[in-house]
Design a protein around this motif. Structure first.
Motif, short mmCIF file in Angstrom:
data_model
loop_
_atom_site.label_atom_id
_atom_site.label_comp_id
_atom_site.label_asym_id
_atom_site.label_seq_id
_atom_site.Cartn_x
_atom_site.Cartn_y
_atom_site.Cartn_z
N HIS A 77 6.19 17.13 -8.76
CA HIS A 77 6.42 15.73 -8.39
C HIS A 77 7.88 15.46 -8.05
O HIS A 77 8.29 14.30 -7.98
CB HIS A 77 5.96 14.80 -9.52
CG HIS A 77 4.51 14.92 -9.83
ND1 HIS A 77 3.53 14.33 -9.06
CD2 HIS A 77 3.86 15.61 -10.80
CE1 HIS A 77 2.35 14.62 -9.56
NE2 HIS A 77 2.51 15.40 -10.61
N ASN A 100 -1.33 7.31 -3.05
CA ASN A 100 -0.87 7.77 -4.36
C ASN A 100 -1.57 6.87 -5.37
O ASN A 100 -1.45 5.65 -5.29
CB ASN A 100 0.65 7.65 -4.42
CG ASN A 100 1.25 8.25 -5.67
OD1 ASN A 100 2.25 7.77 -6.13
ND2 ASN A 100 0.67 9.29 -6.22
N ASP A 106 -3.65 12.50 -8.49
CA ASP A 106 -2.42 11.92 -7.96
C ASP A 106 -2.61 11.25 -6.60
O ASP A 106 -1.94 10.28 -6.29
CB ASP A 106 -1.34 13.01 -7.83
CG ASP A 106 -0.97 13.59 -9.17
OD1 ASP A 106 -0.58 12.81 -10.06
OD2 ASP A 106 -1.10 14.83 -9.34
#
Length: 159
Positions: A77, A100, A106
């Motif tokens: 990330h 997202n 995610d």
């Protein structure tokens, strides 16, 4: 909605139904002269409320018979991995949308393909190669019950 009074709400509704409507026809439908109608339209465009105009295409008639909703989970990330991921998603035409999301996964993607073989190839050649992806879950659409890009236009309350 900033800058969206009752007249602007009507303009937006009319244009969502027919993006090719001329200013003359738009002003006629609104019962106003063309110049103030054109000014309102330009202000809606300049303020980014109207982002553009496009034709709505029939994906099936273009040979895109499969639509999949794909949940991705990522292990990376950091800023560089996220930028690479976003660049690939933005430049891949089969990916219509990417969000997202909260929850176990995610990202949620909407993907189209010609058929199941084409989708399988897409998963192998594109999705599995996205940076940091650790999990891919696909849900295939069996029947499209509603598809719209039209937003609800709710005019401001009058007092």
């Amino acid at each position: 909605m900033p800058d969206v009074d009752a007249v602007n709400a009507q303009i937006l509704s009319l244009l969502q139904n027919d993006g090719r409507m001329t200013n003359a026809k738009l002003s006629e439908n609104l019962g106003m002269s063309e110049t103030p109608c054109w000014r309102r339209l330009k202000r809606l465009e300049e303020n980014g409320i109207i982002e553009g105009y496009q034709a709505n295409l029939n994906r099936r008639k273009l040979g895109l018979g499969v639509m999949a909703f794909v949940q991705l989970r990522c292990s990376e990330h950091d800023q560089a991995a996220t930028a690479d991921f976003q660049r690939i998603v933005e430049t891949t035409p089969n990916i219509l949308a990417c969000h997202n999301t909260t929850g176990a996964d995610d990202f949620l993607l909407i993907v189209v393909a010609r058929d199941l073989d084409d989708y399988s190839t897409f998963v192998d050649s594109t999705l599995r190669r996205l940076p940091g992806v650790t999990s891919i879950r696909s849900n295939l659409s069996l029947k499209e019950m509603k598809a719209s890009s039209k937003l609800p236009i709710i005019p401001p309350a009058t007092s």
